[in-house]
Scaffold this motif. Sequence first.
Motif, PDB file in Angstrom:
ATOM      1  N   CYS A 295       0.851  -1.183   0.000  1.00 43.44           N
ATOM      2  CA  CYS A 295       0.000   0.000   0.000  1.00 43.44           C
ATOM      3  C   CYS A 295       0.888   1.235   0.000  1.00 43.44           C
ATOM      4  CB  CYS A 295      -0.955   0.023   1.184  1.00 43.44           C
ATOM      5  SG  CYS A 295      -0.192   0.044   2.813  1.00 43.44           S
ATOM      6  N   THR A 296       0.367   2.292  -0.550  1.00 39.76           N
ATOM      7  CA  THR A 296       1.135   3.524  -0.651  1.00 39.76           C
ATOM      8  C   THR A 296       0.214   4.728  -0.670  1.00 39.76           C
ATOM      9  OG1 THR A 296       2.739   4.753  -1.995  1.00 39.76           O
ATOM     10  CG2 THR A 296       1.181   3.359  -3.179  1.00 39.76           C
ATOM     11  N   THR A 297       0.726   5.789  -0.065  1.00 37.97           N
ATOM     12  CA  THR A 297       0.066   7.079  -0.103  1.00 37.97           C
ATOM     13  C   THR A 297       1.036   8.146   0.344  1.00 37.97           C
ATOM     14  OG1 THR A 297      -1.861   8.369   0.600  1.00 37.97           O
ATOM     15  CG2 THR A 297      -0.813   6.993   2.259  1.00 37.97           C
TER      16      THR A 297
ATOM     17  N   GLN B 206       5.800  -2.199   3.883  1.00 36.65           N
ATOM     18  CA  GLN B 206       6.841  -3.197   3.653  1.00 36.65           C
ATOM     19  C   GLN B 206       6.359  -4.324   2.753  1.00 36.65           C
ATOM     20  OE1 GLN B 206       4.853  -3.219   6.227  1.00 36.65           O
ATOM     21  NE2 GLN B 206       4.226  -5.365   6.377  1.00 36.65           N
ATOM     22  N   GLY B 207       5.056  -4.410   2.552  1.00 38.77           N
ATOM     23  CA  GLY B 207       4.494  -5.429   1.684  1.00 38.77           C
ATOM     24  C   GLY B 207       4.039  -6.653   2.439  1.00 38.77           C
ATOM     25  N   THR B 208       3.096  -7.363   1.851  1.00 38.24           N
ATOM     26  CA  THR B 208       2.616  -8.622   2.395  1.00 38.24           C
ATOM     27  C   THR B 208       2.500  -9.628   1.249  1.00 38.24           C
ATOM     28  OG1 THR B 208       0.891  -9.667   3.762  1.00 38.24           O
ATOM     29  CG2 THR B 208       0.147  -7.980   2.213  1.00 38.24           C
ATOM     30  N   GLN B 209       3.024 -10.818   1.475  1.00 39.53           N
ATOM     31  CA  GLN B 209       3.098 -11.835   0.416  1.00 39.53           C
ATOM     32  C   GLN B 209       1.763 -12.554   0.256  1.00 39.53           C
ATOM     33  OE1 GLN B 209       5.843 -12.924  -1.663  1.00 39.53           O
ATOM     34  NE2 GLN B 209       4.176 -14.036  -2.656  1.00 39.53           N
ATOM     35  N   VAL B 210       1.324 -12.645  -0.962  1.00 35.77           N
ATOM     36  CA  VAL B 210       0.136 -13.427  -1.325  1.00 35.77           C
ATOM     37  C   VAL B 210       0.586 -14.519  -2.283  1.00 35.77           C
ATOM     38  CG1 VAL B 210      -2.068 -13.416  -2.544  1.00 35.77           C
ATOM     39  CG2 VAL B 210      -1.479 -11.526  -0.998  1.00 35.77           C
TER      40      VAL B 210
END
Length: 111
Positions: free
Chosen positions: A95-97, A103-107
């Motif tokens: 996510c970004t704003t 840091q990201g989340t792995q799917v």
Amino acid sequence: QAALVESGGGVVQEGGSLRLSCEATGNFFMLNSMHWYRQSPGKERERVATINPNGATFYVDFAKGRFTISADKTKKTMYLQMTSLKPEDTAVYYCTTSGAWGQGTQVTVSS
């Protein structure tokens, strides 16, 4: 400085669902548009969906009809509900704003 923390990723079978969360700290939540991006191995980071401060949403083609972006201002948290997941959805989701990135989340979607 904005701080964003994603969660909710995991391993799911093809056709399954996941809900990602992006919790924000500070007082910038939804002052600007907020976005979900993803990056698969060997590929460039690509936008998935956007939610504007007025609540309007935008989806890239592969997300339309399967993903839903939303935001809860009281919890300072943005969500990405993902359904009918496909192996090609496997990626790290960010996510970004306001110039900040989580840091990201792995799917991982298994076939």
